[in-house]
Write a protein that holds these residues in place. Structure first.
Motif, short mmCIF file in Angstrom:
data_model
loop_
_atom_site.label_atom_id
_atom_site.label_comp_id
_atom_site.label_asym_id
_atom_site.label_seq_id
_atom_site.Cartn_x
_atom_site.Cartn_y
_atom_site.Cartn_z
N THR A 239 -18.76 -31.01 6.12
CA THR A 239 -19.59 -30.57 7.12
C THR A 239 -19.81 -28.93 7.32
N GLY A 240 -19.09 -28.26 6.42
CA GLY A 240 -19.05 -26.90 6.68
C GLY A 240 -17.99 -26.13 7.70
N LYS A 241 -17.32 -27.08 8.20
CA LYS A 241 -16.27 -26.60 9.24
C LYS A 241 -15.18 -25.65 8.14
N VAL A 242 -14.88 -24.47 8.54
CA VAL A 242 -13.80 -23.97 7.97
C VAL A 242 -12.49 -24.39 8.34
N LEU A 243 -11.51 -24.93 7.32
CA LEU A 243 -10.49 -25.42 7.73
C LEU A 243 -9.23 -24.33 7.61
N SER A 244 -9.56 -23.27 6.64
CA SER A 244 -8.50 -22.28 6.26
C SER A 244 -9.04 -21.28 5.77
N SER A 245 -8.66 -20.03 5.99
CA SER A 245 -9.02 -18.91 5.45
C SER A 245 -8.13 -17.95 5.09
N TRP A 246 -8.14 -17.23 4.19
CA TRP A 246 -7.22 -15.97 3.79
C TRP A 246 -7.58 -15.05 3.16
N TYR A 247 -6.99 -13.75 3.05
CA TYR A 247 -7.24 -12.79 2.27
C TYR A 247 -5.89 -12.33 1.05
N GLY A 248 -6.27 -11.86 0.25
CA GLY A 248 -5.30 -11.48 -0.96
C GLY A 248 -5.61 -10.18 -1.43
N GLY A 249 -4.89 -9.80 -2.43
CA GLY A 249 -5.37 -8.60 -3.23
C GLY A 249 -4.16 -7.52 -3.43
N GLY A 250 -4.49 -6.19 -3.81
CA GLY A 250 -3.72 -5.22 -4.08
C GLY A 250 -4.09 -4.46 -5.05
N ALA A 251 -3.43 -3.26 -5.46
CA ALA A 251 -3.80 -2.38 -6.45
C ALA A 251 -2.41 -1.75 -7.19
N ASP A 252 -2.51 -1.61 -8.31
CA ASP A 252 -1.33 -0.86 -9.15
C ASP A 252 -1.89 0.05 -9.98
N LEU A 253 -0.88 0.89 -10.54
CA LEU A 253 -0.91 2.03 -11.24
C LEU A 253 -0.26 1.87 -12.64
N THR A 254 -0.80 1.91 -13.82
CA THR A 254 -0.13 2.04 -15.11
C THR A 254 -0.14 3.23 -15.97
N PRO A 255 0.90 4.10 -15.52
CA PRO A 255 0.96 5.20 -16.64
C PRO A 255 1.34 5.32 -17.96
N ILE A 256 0.81 5.94 -18.82
CA ILE A 256 1.26 5.95 -20.15
C ILE A 256 2.33 6.89 -20.20
N TYR A 257 2.05 8.17 -19.67
CA TYR A 257 3.27 9.15 -19.38
C TYR A 257 3.50 9.24 -17.86
N LEU A 258 4.62 9.43 -17.49
CA LEU A 258 4.99 9.29 -16.15
C LEU A 258 5.00 10.75 -15.55
N TYR A 259 4.04 10.64 -14.43
CA TYR A 259 3.75 11.88 -13.52
C TYR A 259 4.37 11.55 -12.11
N PRO A 260 5.81 11.68 -11.78
CA PRO A 260 6.34 11.07 -10.62
C PRO A 260 5.24 11.53 -9.57
N GLU A 261 4.70 12.73 -9.52
CA GLU A 261 3.76 13.02 -8.37
C GLU A 261 2.47 12.27 -8.45
N ASP A 262 2.20 11.69 -9.59
CA ASP A 262 0.86 10.83 -9.53
C ASP A 262 1.32 9.43 -8.94
N ALA A 263 2.65 8.96 -9.08
CA ALA A 263 2.80 7.82 -8.64
C ALA A 263 2.89 7.74 -7.21
N THR A 264 3.83 8.88 -7.07
CA THR A 264 3.70 9.27 -5.29
C THR A 264 2.43 9.36 -4.59
N HIS A 265 1.47 9.93 -5.22
CA HIS A 265 0.28 10.11 -4.60
C HIS A 265 -0.25 8.83 -4.36
N PHE A 266 -0.43 7.86 -5.47
CA PHE A 266 -0.90 6.56 -5.34
C PHE A 266 -0.53 5.79 -4.31
N HIS A 267 0.95 5.74 -4.37
CA HIS A 267 1.52 5.02 -3.24
C HIS A 267 1.48 5.58 -1.89
#
Lengths: 435, 435
Positions: free
Chosen positions: B246-274
C-alpha cells in the motif's frame, strides 16, 4: 579454415637434430614436498631421469646436483631455490606431445618420465613439474636469446604439508607477464569442503566427512603477451585426492582446461588453438572435446559483462579414473598428460606469429581495457581464485600471479561498428565453433 | 598533530565575496526518476531553489530551463542529459557545511534546499543530487580552469523504477579518474533480500517478506588523483526504505561513510581528513566518530592482504530514525547531510596541497601497484560492488566506475625497510587513531 591454419602455423618435426646436440637449460630448484606415509617415495625422482639423466642427492636440505637437462625435484628434500645452468644431453622422451615441434623451438626432455608403478599422486606431481619446465622453455624461447627469463620461487606450507614452485616472468620483450605455477600440497580437509564435494556428487563411501585428508597437485599458468595482437592464454591441470585417516584413498579426480583470450580476433589463431585441444581430446575420447569445449564457454563467461573472457578452449572437472578392476585406471591421467604437453604447440605458434606485429597506441589502450576485463573475471568469477583468496594462509602472490602487469578501466567505453574492436566484442558475446 | 594540520591545511572563510559575484557552473541534466504514488511530488523541486533560484519547466520530457546556479532536478520529468552553461547569482545556502571554505574554491549553492515537509525519500533524493553538484564543483575547481570536466550521464531503470546521474571525469590534469554517482531507485524487494535484512535485525512488522517494495537514494564517489602524493578518496551516503504494497513505510535507515587511501603517507593529511569527519560526527552524537571510525577500519580491510585499503574514515549502516513520536525523526538525516556536505572540506585541501608535488617514475609505479590493491578490495570484498554485480540488470558501468583508470600487479613486490613505501604499508597493517 583448416587450410588457412596449416599455412599460417606450420608445425614441422624439425627437432630431430636437437636431441643429439647440447643446449643450456636452467634447472628448476629443488622442491618442497613433504614425504608422507601415503604415497610419496623419498628420492623417487632421483636418478630415474630420461635416458642419461642422473642426479646426486642427499636427503633433507642438502644440495641436489642436477645433470643432463633434467632438473630433478624429489619428494623427500627441501631447501631454498637454486638456479643451476647445466648442459642438456638428454635423449628425447617418448611421451606423446613433448616432441611436437614449434618452428625452431626445441622442447626440453621431460623432467621426470612417468613411472606407472608410482602412486597416482606422485605421478601427477612429476607431470605438473614437467609441464612447468616445458612451458617455461617454450615461453623463454619466444622471449628470444636476450629476452627476459623466469624467476623461480620455491615455497612450502607449514607442517610439511607440501609446497610448490612459482615461476614468473615480468616485463619481457614478448611477454608483459607470465606465471607458470606448480603446487603439490596436502592437509586436513575441512568439513565444509568435504560437504561441498559430496553435494556435487563426490562419493567418499561410509567415511565421516570430518577427519578426511586431501592431496592436490596442479599446474596453472597465465600468459599475457606485450603485443596486443598476441592473445593471453591460460591453462590449469590438477589432480585431487581425498583419503581417510589411515591414508586410504576414498576418491580421486582430475580437472583442468585451457583457454585463449585474444585482444584482436584472428579467427585462424582461435581455430589453431582449438584444433590442438581437439586433437588432444580426440586421442582419448571423441566425446571430450565437444563436451569440454561447451563447458569452457560456460565457465569462462564474464556473467556481469555478458561476454566470454575470450574464445574459450576446454574445461573439465570431476574426471575420475574408473573404479579399480572396471577399466583403464590410467586413461584420465594420460588424457591430462596429452592436453598439458600439447599446450606449447597450441599457443606458441600464435605468439611467434603475432609478437612482432606493429601496433598503435590505440591498440595498446584497447589491450589494457581488455586486461581490465580479465581482472574482473579472475577476481569476481574464477572459482579457483575465489577459493584461494578465501583460504586462510593461502599464498596470495601465487593466486594473483594471474593478474596482468597493467590494466585499465574507462567509463562507458564503446566500440564502434565495423572496427576490429567491435569484431572481438561480437565474438566474445557469441561463442562459436572454431573447429 | 592538530597544529601541524592547521598550518598545513589552512581553511579560511574566503568565500564571502563569492556570493555577490557571478560564476559559470554547468547544470545537472534533467533527471530520470519516476513519479510514484508513494512520496514523490511532481515538480517538487522546481521553483523552490535557494533564494533567487527559479526554473521554467514542463512535465515529461520537455526542456527544463535552469537559472541562477541551481540545476533543478525534479522528480516528475524525464529526458536525455542536457548540459547548460548558466550564470550563478544564487545567495549562500544556510545548511551547515556547504559554506565551509577551501582556499579559493567557491562552493555552489545547494541545488535544492531541504524542505522538512517533504517525505524522507524526496528529501534524501534532493540531498544526494546536491552532494553530487557540490563535489563536482570542488573537483573541477581542483582541475583548474583548463582542466577536465565531468561527463554527466543520465540513466533510468525500466518500468519507471527510478534512475540516476553518473558523473565521470577522466584523464584530467589533477585526477586520473573520478566518479560521482547518484541513484534514486525503487522496485520490488526480492524475498531473499528481505530475509537477509531481517536476519541482520531489520524489523518489517507482521508484513510477509514477499510483496514488499524498496526505495533507495544514494550518492557514491571514488576519486583517483594523478599525483601519487595525493590520496584516493571514497564516499557513499544512502537511504533505504522498505514499504508494503500500500506504500506504507515499514522500515527506513541510512548508511554510508568516507575513507582515504594514500599512496604515500602524510600523517597530517590523514589527521585532517579524520578531523573533518570527527567534527561532523561530534555535532550530532559524540559516540558516532569512535564507533564509525572503528567500523571503517573493519569494513575497508583487504582481508586477503591483511591490510587496510587506506587510512580509514567512517562507516555506518542501519542508522534508523527513531520510531514516530519517540525522538527527533530528522536527526539522522541531518547527520548524513553534515557528513556529505563536509566532504570537500576534508578532501580538497589535501588534493590542492599534493597535486603539484614532484614525483618520480618509481613513485608513479608504486601508485599503480596500490591501485591494484584498490581494485582487489572493490572486486573481492566491497559489499556494494558485489551486490551490484550480482543484481540482474544492474548498471555495470556505474558500479565499476570506482575502478582506477589504470592499475598494476607485480609478482612478489616487496617494499624496503625505511622507505616511504614501507611506511605506508606499516600504517595500512596497523590502523591507528588520527585525531
Amino acid at each position: 579454415m583448416a587450410s588457412i591454419v596449416k599455412s599460417a602455423l606450420p608445425l614441422s618435426a624439425s627437432t630431430l637434430s636437437y636431441w643429439a646436440s647440447s643446449s643450456t637449460v636452467r634447472a628448476l630448484p629443488r622442491h618442497a614436498i613433504t614425504s608422507t606415509s601415503r604415497g610419496y617415495r623419498a628420492g623417487a625422482g632421483a636418478g630415474a631421469g630420461a635416458g642419461t639423466a642422473r642426479s646426486k642427492w642427499t636427503p633433507m636440505g642438502a644440495a641436489v646436483g642436477v645433470i643432463a637437462g633434467v632438473a630433478v625435484y624429489q619428494l623427500a628434500t627441501f631447501s631454498d631455490p637454486e638456479r643451476n645452468v647445466i648442459e642438456s644431453k638428454a635423449a628425447p622422451p617418448a611421451e606423446d606431445g613433448w616432441t611436437q615441434a614449434l618452428g625452431d623451438w626445441k622442447p626440453p626432455p621431460r623432467l621426470h618420465p612417468d613411472d606407472p608403478s608410482l602412486p597416482a599422486r606422485t605421478r601427477m606431481a612429476n607431470l605438473v613439474y614437467s609441464f612447468q619446465n616445458h612451458i617455461i622453455s617454450a615461453l623463454e624461447h619466444a622471449e628470444g636469446p636476450n629476452g627476459a627469463r623466469f624467476y623461480r620461487d620455491t615455497w612450502k606450507r607449514p607442517n610439511g604439508e607440501g609446497g610448490g614452485v612459482s615461476a614468473v616472468l615480468s616485463e619481457g620483450k614478448t611477454f608483459e607477464k607470465a606465471g607458470v605455477l606448480v603446487s603439490v600440497i596436502e592437509g586436513n580437509l575441512s568439513k565444509e569442503a568435504a560437504m561441498q564435494m559430496k553435494s556435487r556428487g563426490r562419493d567418499f563411501g561410509p567415511a565421516a566427512v570430518d577427519g578426511l585428508r586431501f592431496f592436490a597437485a596442479g599446474l596453472s599458468s597465465v600468459i599475457h603477451p606485450r603485443n596486443p595482437h598476441a592473445p593471453t592464454a591460460h591453462l590449469n591441470y590438477r589432480y585431487f585426492e581425498v583419503s581417510d585417516k589411515t591414508g586410504k584413498v576414498l576418491s580421486s579426480w582430475y580437472g583442468g582446461g585451457a583457454d585463449l583470450t585474444p585482444i584482436y580476433l584472428y579467427p585462424e589463431d582461435a581455430t589453431h588453438f582449438h584444433s590442438v585441444l581437439k586433437s588432444a581430446c580426440d586421442k582419448h575420447n571423441p566425446e571430450y572435446y565437444p563436451k569440454f569445449k561447451k563447458w569452457a564457454d560456460k565457465y569462462f563467461w564474464n556473467t556481469h559483462r555478458e561476454e566470454g573472457r575470450g574464445v574459450g578452449g576446454i574445461f573439465f572437472d570431476d574426471l575420475d579414473p574408473p573404479a579399480p578392476g572396471t577399466g583403464d585406471r590410467d586413461a584420465v591421467f594420460r588424457f591430462v598428460e596429452t592436453c598439458g604437453s600439447n599446450f606449447p604447440a597450441g599457443y606458441l605458434p600464435i605468439v611467434q606469429k603475432r609478437k612482432d606485429t606493429k601496433f598503435t597506441e590505440e591498440e595498446k589502450r584497447w589491450q589494457q581495457l581488455r586486461r581490465g576485463r580479465y581482472v574482473e573475471f579472475n577476481l569476481i568469477h574464477d572459482r579457483g581464485t575465489k577459493f584461494g583468496l578465501a583460504t586462510p594462509g593461502a599464498r596470495i602472490e601465487s593466486i594473483l600471479v594471474s593478474m596482468p602487469l597493467t590494466a585499465r578501466w574507462e567509463y562507458m567505453h564503446k566500440t564502434k561498428p565495423g572496427t576490429r574492436e567491435r569484431q572481438l566484442e561480437d565474438a566474445l558475446k557469441n561463442p562459436q565453433e572454431w573447429v
